[in-house]
Every structure is written in structure tokens, then in C-alpha cells.
Design a protein around this motif. Structure first.
Motif, PDB file in Angstrom:
ATOM      1  N   VAL A 112       1.026  -1.506   1.596  1.00 29.67           N
ATOM      2  CA  VAL A 112       1.670  -0.211   1.803  1.00 29.67           C
ATOM      3  C   VAL A 112       0.694   0.874   1.357  1.00 29.67           C
ATOM      4  O   VAL A 112      -0.013   0.723   0.352  1.00 29.67           O
ATOM      5  N   ALA A 113       0.630   1.964   2.097  1.00 33.32           N
ATOM      6  CA  ALA A 113      -0.259   3.066   1.722  1.00 33.32           C
ATOM      7  C   ALA A 113       0.089   3.589   0.332  1.00 33.32           C
ATOM      8  O   ALA A 113       1.261   3.647  -0.059  1.00 33.32           O
ATOM      9  N   ALA A 114      -0.938   3.953  -0.411  1.00 36.78           N
ATOM     10  CA  ALA A 114      -0.758   4.460  -1.769  1.00 36.78           C
ATOM     11  C   ALA A 114      -0.520   5.964  -1.758  1.00 36.78           C
ATOM     12  O   ALA A 114      -0.721   6.645  -0.741  1.00 36.78           O
ATOM     13  N   SER A 115      -0.118   6.485  -2.903  1.00 36.87           N
ATOM     14  CA  SER A 115       0.195   7.918  -2.989  1.00 36.87           C
ATOM     15  C   SER A 115      -1.040   8.785  -2.828  1.00 36.87           C
ATOM     16  O   SER A 115      -0.929   9.966  -2.487  1.00 36.87           O
ATOM     17  N   ASP A 116      -2.240   8.220  -3.079  1.00 41.69           N
ATOM     18  CA  ASP A 116      -3.474   8.987  -2.904  1.00 41.69           C
ATOM     19  C   ASP A 116      -4.167   8.677  -1.578  1.00 41.69           C
ATOM     20  O   ASP A 116      -5.354   8.932  -1.411  1.00 41.69           O
ATOM     21  N   SER A 117      -3.410   8.125  -0.624  1.00 37.51           N
ATOM     22  CA  SER A 117      -3.969   7.769   0.679  1.00 37.51           C
ATOM     23  C   SER A 117      -4.017   8.946   1.643  1.00 37.51           C
ATOM     24  O   SER A 117      -4.630   8.860   2.714  1.00 37.51           O
ATOM     25  N   GLY A 118      -3.338  10.037   1.288  1.00 38.78           N
ATOM     26  CA  GLY A 118      -3.221  11.168   2.207  1.00 38.78           C
ATOM     27  C   GLY A 118      -1.915  11.166   2.964  1.00 38.78           C
ATOM     28  O   GLY A 118      -1.605  12.133   3.672  1.00 38.78           O
ATOM     29  N   LEU A 119      -1.131  10.095   2.847  1.00 35.82           N
ATOM     30  CA  LEU A 119       0.167  10.015   3.499  1.00 35.82           C
ATOM     31  C   LEU A 119       1.280  10.387   2.526  1.00 35.82           C
ATOM     32  O   LEU A 119       1.189  10.114   1.329  1.00 35.82           O
ATOM     33  N   THR A 120       2.330  11.002   3.049  1.00 34.06           N
ATOM     34  CA  THR A 120       3.513  11.243   2.246  1.00 34.06           C
ATOM     35  C   THR A 120       4.298   9.945   2.109  1.00 34.06           C
ATOM     36  O   THR A 120       4.010   8.937   2.773  1.00 34.06           O
ATOM     37  N   LEU A 121       5.314   9.946   1.265  1.00 32.85           N
ATOM     38  CA  LEU A 121       6.152   8.768   1.085  1.00 32.85           C
ATOM     39  C   LEU A 121       6.785   8.352   2.411  1.00 32.85           C
ATOM     40  O   LEU A 121       6.779   7.160   2.765  1.00 32.85           O
ATOM     41  N   ASP A 122       7.312   9.308   3.160  1.00 31.83           N
ATOM     42  CA  ASP A 122       7.934   8.986   4.448  1.00 31.83           C
ATOM     43  C   ASP A 122       6.920   8.447   5.439  1.00 31.83           C
ATOM     44  O   ASP A 122       7.211   7.504   6.192  1.00 31.83           O
ATOM     45  N   GLU A 123       5.728   9.023   5.434  1.00 29.80           N
ATOM     46  CA  GLU A 123       4.679   8.558   6.339  1.00 29.80           C
ATOM     47  C   GLU A 123       4.213   7.152   5.970  1.00 29.80           C
ATOM     48  O   GLU A 123       3.909   6.340   6.844  1.00 29.80           O
ATOM     49  N   ALA A 124       4.165   6.857   4.673  1.00 30.72           N
ATOM     50  CA  ALA A 124       3.769   5.515   4.225  1.00 30.72           C
ATOM     51  C   ALA A 124       4.774   4.478   4.699  1.00 30.72           C
ATOM     52  O   ALA A 124       4.396   3.387   5.150  1.00 30.72           O
ATOM     53  N   ALA A 125       6.065   4.805   4.616  1.00 28.04           N
ATOM     54  CA  ALA A 125       7.100   3.883   5.086  1.00 28.04           C
ATOM     55  C   ALA A 125       6.992   3.680   6.596  1.00 28.04           C
ATOM     56  O   ALA A 125       7.078   2.541   7.091  1.00 28.04           O
ATOM     57  N   ALA A 126       6.787   4.769   7.330  1.00 27.70           N
ATOM     58  CA  ALA A 126       6.662   4.673   8.789  1.00 27.70           C
ATOM     59  C   ALA A 126       5.425   3.876   9.186  1.00 27.70           C
ATOM     60  O   ALA A 126       5.460   3.075  10.135  1.00 27.70           O
ATOM     61  N   ALA A 127       4.335   4.062   8.471  1.00 30.79           N
ATOM     62  CA  ALA A 127       3.103   3.335   8.775  1.00 30.79           C
ATOM     63  C   ALA A 127       3.277   1.841   8.521  1.00 30.79           C
ATOM     64  O   ALA A 127       2.758   1.005   9.281  1.00 30.79           O
ATOM     65  N   TYR A 128       4.025   1.486   7.472  1.00 26.06           N
ATOM     66  CA  TYR A 128       4.236   0.064   7.187  1.00 26.06           C
ATOM     67  C   TYR A 128       5.134  -0.566   8.245  1.00 26.06           C
ATOM     68  O   TYR A 128       4.914  -1.708   8.657  1.00 26.06           O
ATOM     69  N   ALA A 129       6.114   0.177   8.708  1.00 25.94           N
ATOM     70  CA  ALA A 129       6.969  -0.317   9.787  1.00 25.94           C
ATOM     71  C   ALA A 129       6.150  -0.551  11.046  1.00 25.94           C
ATOM     72  O   ALA A 129       6.343  -1.557  11.752  1.00 25.94           O
ATOM     73  N   ALA A 130       5.216   0.351  11.329  1.00 25.02           N
ATOM     74  CA  ALA A 130       4.363   0.190  12.505  1.00 25.02           C
ATOM     75  C   ALA A 130       3.451  -1.027  12.363  1.00 25.02           C
ATOM     76  O   ALA A 130       3.202  -1.747  13.332  1.00 25.02           O
ATOM     77  N   GLU A 131       2.967  -1.264  11.150  1.00 26.37           N
ATOM     78  CA  GLU A 131       2.124  -2.432  10.909  1.00 26.37           C
ATOM     79  C   GLU A 131       2.914  -3.722  11.085  1.00 26.37           C
ATOM     80  O   GLU A 131       2.435  -4.687  11.688  1.00 26.37           O
ATOM     81  N   LEU A 132       4.126  -3.758  10.588  1.00 19.68           N
ATOM     82  CA  LEU A 132       4.986  -4.921  10.791  1.00 19.68           C
ATOM     83  C   LEU A 132       5.205  -5.174  12.280  1.00 19.68           C
ATOM     84  O   LEU A 132       5.161  -6.320  12.749  1.00 19.68           O
ATOM     85  N   ALA A 133       5.440  -4.107  13.022  1.00 20.70           N
ATOM     86  CA  ALA A 133       5.722  -4.233  14.454  1.00 20.70           C
ATOM     87  C   ALA A 133       4.538  -4.822  15.220  1.00 20.70           C
ATOM     88  O   ALA A 133       4.721  -5.505  16.236  1.00 20.70           O
TER      89      ALA A 133
END
Length: 259
Positions: A112-133
């Protein structure tokens, strides 16, 4: 004990160390079987002291060099939304315990993207969902984990699905952001019940007397909205690996030492 393939069963060891050793050995046997003919094994890891201890035992096990780790993909059931090198991150704990000690391709480790990745919390969740898909089967938005490890809190929470919160009952998303978590840190990312319960095998590892009540309620069929662990169920098998201290309220007919 006679049980159907999807029933919940309990395996009891005398001590927490014995539980860790049993789970590590069983995990390696399962992964070796799964990957024997070149099949991919997706595995969901958990955090916490016991989760890290299991992974360290895997790293030190004599069967570990026999596994083709290029066929294994690692995911996490939840993650703390903190900096990438923060000790609170489940991924950091897992890398130290196991992943840095085996020959697993970088592309097989799905953090999962970290808090210092440049993504917000919501964006990190969405990115992980996309990776799962990306790794979902036909018509599926996520892979089916060969093994999904889940720790269990004294309050009965699993992953970052806490009692009496909206995330527990969510079925319209694979991954959710969690804010104001009752357990620090406050911001997290979690898989939802549909993803966890699509796993072939859900293995819950509990040690200590403080887990006895949650385990008893889970086995007694408590409401999963109040006791989230009660809603954890693998498609083929659901196994609670526990020590004697946590097993105080386990019915005899659910114990399966042969597993």
C-alpha cells in the motif's frame, strides 16, 4: 473431527511459540503444494507481533529454500498510512522478518502506498484497489488468496475492520480508507470483507488470554458488525491457530489437531 471443507476449525498449541512454528510449517507446505506445477500463489499478510513472528519462523525454516518464490505474490490485509520507513508499517515488519531474506521479485510484493508517497489516504486506497484488479480472475476485481493471514484484536477486529464501524459492512469496494481508527495510527487502508472472504483459506492466528473472548464470540456465531472476526470465512477452510491461553472458550467439537 468430521467437518465440511468450509467449516471453521481450531488448532491448539500449548504456547505461542509452538503456534508460530505450526503455522510457519503449515504455510510452507501449502505454498509448495500450490506452486508445484507452476501455479501462482497470492498470499495476504498481517501485521503485529505474532504476524512478524510467523514470517520470521518461515524465513528460518529448512523448507523455505525449496519454494519457488517467483511464483508467490504478497499483499497485505491492511496497512497503516505512515511514512514508507516507519516501523508501524506492516510492510516494513514483513520485509524485515521474511521478504528481505527470500528471492522474491520486487514486482511480486504489493505494498500500500505510504503517507510520504505523494498520494492522499483516499488515493492510496484507490491505487491498491487498482493493483488488486490487475491480478483478478475473469470478472473478478481481486485475486483469490491461497492463504490470507489475519491477526485478531482483543476487541475482535481483523485487518482494519473495527467493531461497529461502516467499513465492516462495506461490500461495494475492495479497499477502503480508514480514518479515526480506534487503534493508533488513526489513518489506515484496509481490504474489505468480500476480498478477505474470497480467499481459499483464511488463517487466524491468536495468542494470549486477552484473545479468548473474541475467539469464543467468533466461534459462537456473534454478529460480525460487533465482532468482525466472526465474519471471517475462507472459501475452502477457515482455521484458528491458537495457544492454550486463547483457547479457554473453544468448544471441543471445533478442535482439529490434525490440520
Amino acid at each position: 473431527m468430521e467437518a465440511s471443507s468450509a467449516d471453521k476449525v481450531v488448532v491448539i498449541e500449548q504456547t505461542s511459540a509452538a503456534v508460530v512454528a505450526r503455522v510457519a510449517d503449515r504455510f510452507l507446505t501449502r505454498v509448495k503444494t500450490r506452486t508445484r506445477n507452476g501455479r501462482i500463489a497470492h498470499v495476504a499478510l498481517s501485521g503485529g507481533t505474532t504476524g512478524a513472528a510467523v514470517l520470521q519462523a518461515v524465513a528460518e525454516h529448512p523448507k523455505t529454500p525449496q519454494i519457488d518464490w517467483s511464483l508467490v505474490h504478497f499483499w497485505w490485509g491492511d496497512e497503516r498510512f505512515v511514512a514508507h520507513d516507519d516501523d508501524d508499517r506492516n510492510a516494513v515488519q514483513s520485509r524485515r522478518a521474511l521478504l528481505d531474506h527470500i528471492e522474491v521479485p520486487a514486482g511480486n510484493v504489493h505494498e500500500v502506498a505510504a503517507s510520504d508517497s505523494g498520494l492522499t489516504l483516499d488515493e492510496a486506497a484507490a491505487a491498491y484497489a487498482a493493483e488488486l484488479a490487475r491480478f483478478g480472475g475473469e470478472g473478478e476485481a481481486w485475486p483469490s488468496f491461497a492463504v490470507c493471514f489475519l491477526g485478531v484484536g482483543a476487541d475482535g477486529h481483523i485487518a482494519s475492520l473495527f467493531p461497529d464501524r461502516a467499513e465492516v459492512t462495506a461490500t461495494d469496494a475492495a479497499v477502503l480508507p480508514v480514518r479515526d481508527s480506534p487503534k493508533s495510527p488513526a489513518e489506515r487502508v484496509t481490504l474489505t470483507r468480500p476480498v478477505l472472504n474470497a480467499s481459499k483459506r483464511v488463517w487466524l492466528v491468536l495468542t494470549g488470554a486477552d484473545k479468548a473472548s473474541a475467539l469464543g464470540l467468533a466461534l459462537a456465531g456473534a454478529s460480525y458488525t460487533n465482532v468482525p472476526v466472526a465474519g471471517a470465512k475462507g472459501r475452502k477452510r477457515t482455521v484458528f491457530f491458537v495457544d492454550e491461553a486463547a483457547a479457554a472458550e473453544v468448544p471441543e467439537d471445533l478442535i482439529d489437531q490434525a490440520y
